[in-house]
Design an enzyme around this catalytic site. Structure first.
Site, mmCIF file in Angstrom:
data_model
loop_
_atom_site.group_PDB
_atom_site.id
_atom_site.type_symbol
_atom_site.label_atom_id
_atom_site.label_comp_id
_atom_site.label_asym_id
_atom_site.label_seq_id
_atom_site.Cartn_x
_atom_site.Cartn_y
_atom_site.Cartn_z
ATOM 1 N N GLU A 230 0.721 -1.262 0.034
ATOM 2 C CA GLU A 230 0.148 -0.083 -0.126
ATOM 3 C C GLU A 230 0.903 1.193 -0.025
ATOM 4 O O GLU A 230 1.897 1.310 0.704
ATOM 5 C CB GLU A 230 -0.850 -0.097 1.299
ATOM 6 N N HIS A 254 -6.591 -10.910 5.185
ATOM 7 C CA HIS A 254 -6.822 -10.609 3.758
ATOM 8 C C HIS A 254 -5.700 -11.490 3.076
ATOM 9 O O HIS A 254 -6.038 -12.312 2.109
ATOM 10 C CB HIS A 254 -6.440 -9.325 3.302
HETATM 11 C C1 BG6 Z 1 -8.435 -2.926 5.775
HETATM 12 C C2 BG6 Z 1 -7.144 -2.763 6.428
HETATM 13 O O1 BG6 Z 1 -8.809 -4.266 6.216
HETATM 14 O O2 BG6 Z 1 -7.941 -3.420 4.276
HETATM 15 C C3 BG6 Z 1 -6.421 -1.417 5.871
HETATM 16 O O3 BG6 Z 1 -7.594 -2.463 7.837
HETATM 17 C C4 BG6 Z 1 -5.998 -1.905 4.549
HETATM 18 O O4 BG6 Z 1 -5.389 -0.967 6.802
HETATM 19 C C5 BG6 Z 1 -7.340 -2.074 3.797
HETATM 20 O O5 BG6 Z 1 -5.638 -0.464 4.012
HETATM 21 C C6 BG6 Z 1 -6.898 -2.767 2.409
HETATM 22 O O6 BG6 Z 1 -8.276 -2.669 1.541
HETATM 23 P P1 BG6 Z 1 -8.284 -2.359 -0.004
HETATM 24 O O7 BG6 Z 1 -9.599 -2.782 -0.450
HETATM 25 O O8 BG6 Z 1 -8.276 -0.859 0.354
HETATM 26 O O9 BG6 Z 1 -7.051 -2.690 -0.447
#
Ligand code: BG6
Length: 478
Positions: A230, A254
């Site tokens: 990220e 995830h």
């Molecule tokens: C969330 C986390 O579950 O998922 C975050 O708490 C993270 O820290 C996010 O940024 C990422 O999700 P996506 O869908 O934006 O890739």
């Protein structure tokens, strides 16, 4: 608005959102609900009750939703849709520990005549930090909100955000409390990654194309990389993030779920039970990292420079904002194949993908190494920013000579496919219609924490590498 779609829930349904003025509602939930409404997927008769501490009237809460969520949406809608949607929304001010506020919800349910009363379907969404779960669950139960009025009447379900616990003991404890109030069929533990189209595609792609499955094992695959990288930093979530860290925030859920979908065996059928069982089997087969030595050998933790200056973060915090873990599965399909899981905040780009490296191709045709690397096929499942599948193949270069070059065969959801579904739309729709496939089961929760907890307990002795914001992370190999 599209009407009469076949997924329409006919029983009147009430959704109570705890934490209704919070981040999740602003960023995802309000838009998802409104989108479902505009597309005609909300239950025929429904009501949304926003529950939060702010001193709002119904009207002020509706204005908050327009200003903070709906106005920021990339969706064309009519005034009629907006008014129709907002008319279904009411507000309940209250602290999560205040039993009277729950009694007011009960009262609100009953005061709506015979349609949306206690006999309607009831869905409770806990969009709050995990430390409030117990209090809310307890008060729901004490105030009689978890009961149905008869066996024939509507269902009661609960939607819980991650992280589900902070280690194996707290997860089991939370599960025990939930189990006293709800049956497993009523509990929807969210992992919104499971609801992403590109991630849902993994098992469909794997098991409906016969050309890949015979190669999907240690004989042909050398290693797998799962990356959730990220660009965003911890932003305004300092105090939450500092108490969890990257491994609990995205690793236990995830990242491991992506691993499960790549590694799992073919389910007997597409039912929630079969698919969840196969995912759980993968988690149960991960070789534990349960000593200081193995943690040093197989895990890296990092923290970006400047993290400790963020509001809510401890000045001497040792919380990781980055991790990389090398893991193995104890089963014959994946014997000795490393699965690298990597995730971090404040990196140079947001990139989410699963890269599957096949073994070196035949020496006969590909005699020399290719730019210090093998001639090999690389199968990449792209989740962000591209959404699709890229497969690297070798071909003969055009011309008189016998030279090889690679080409990527590309399937992209980004191009020409307009019917996108937001993950939270899918989460809500599946919960309304009672499909638990994309939610984590008790078994999955236990197995994932059984793997993650020993890592957390043992990697404290590892160096916490610092990395620059906007870099590729600590760059330490394992
Ligand atoms: C969330 C986390 O579950 O998922 C975050 O708490 C993270 O820290 C996010 O940024 C990422 O999700 P996506 O869908 O934006 O890739």
């Amino acid at each position: 608005m599209i009407k009469n779609n076949k997924y329409k829930i006919l029983t009147p349904t009430t959704l109570v959102i705890f934490g209704a003025t919070g981040d999740l509602v602003r960023r995802k939930l309000a838009a998802a609900l409104f989108n479902l409404y505009c597309k005609g997927f909300m239950p025929d008769v429904f009501q949304i009750i926003g529950f939060s501490r702010r001193d709002y009237t119904d009207k002020q809460f509706r204005n908050f939703l327009i200003k903070e969520a709906i106005n920021n949406m990339d969706l064309k809608y009519s005034e009629e849709d907006l008014t129709g949607f907002l008319n279904k929304i009411i507000y309940q001010k209250g602290f999560f520990g205040d039993i009277n506020a729950y009694k007011n919800i009960r009262h609100k349910l009953n005061e709506n005549g015979n349609v949306l009363n206690m006999c309607a379907n009831k869905l409770y969404y806990l969009a709050v930090p995990p430390n409030f779960y117990m209090e809310i669950l307890n008060n729901l139960s004490v105030s009689g909100l978890t009961m149905s009025c008869s066996d024939e009447s509507g269902w009661t379900r609960i939607l819980i955000e991650k992280p589900f616990g902070r280690d194996i003991d707290t997860a089991i404890n939370l599960d025990d409390i939930l189990a006293k109030l709800f049956k497993e069929e009523q509990i929807y533990r969210i992992d919104h990654y499971l609801a992403k189209d590109t991630i849902r595609n993994i098992i469909f792609f794997r098991f409906s194309n016969v050309i890949f499955e015979p190669l999907w094992n240690s004989r042909f695959i050398e290693k797998v990389e799962i990356k959730l990288l990220e660009k965003e930093d911890v932003e305004n979530r300092g105090s939450y993030y500092d108490s969890v860290g990257a491994l609990r925030d995205v690793g236990q859920n995830h990242v491991l779920q992506m691993l499960a979908l790549v590694a799992m065996e073919c389910p007997e059928n597409l039912s929630a039970g079969s698919i969840r069982k196969k995912r759980a089997e993968v988690f149960n087969s991960i070789v534990p990292i349960n000593t200081k030595n193995s943690a040093k050998q197989f895990a890296v933790r990092g923290q970006y420079e400047g993290y400790r200056d963020i509001k809510g973060v401890g000045k001497d915090s040792n919380t990781e904002t980055y991790f990389k873990i090398k893991s193995f599965l104890k089963n014959s399909r994946w014997k000795n194949v490393p699965f690298y899981m990597e995730s971090g905040k404040a990196l140079k780009e947001k990139r989410i993908e699963i890269v599957i490296y096949f073994r070196e191709a035949s020496k006969l045709i590909c005699p020399d190494s290719y730019k210090n690397n093998y001639y090999r096929n690389i199968f990449t499942i792209k989740i962000y920013p591209e959404e699709g599948i890229f497969i690297r193949f070798w071909i003969k270069k055009q011309g008189l000579l016998q030279e090889l070059e690679y080409r990527d065969f590309i399937f992209s959801y980004n191009k020409g496919m307009e019917i996108k579904a937001g993950e939270y739309e899918k989460v809500l729709l599946d919960c309304f219609s009672g499909d638990q496939t994309l939610f984590t089961s008790t078994e999955e929760i236990k197995h994932t924490w059984r793997f993650i907890t020993p890592v957390l307990n043992n990697w404290n002795g590892n160096e916490l590498y610092t990395y620059k914001k906007g870099s590729a992370g600590p760059g330490v190999s394992i």
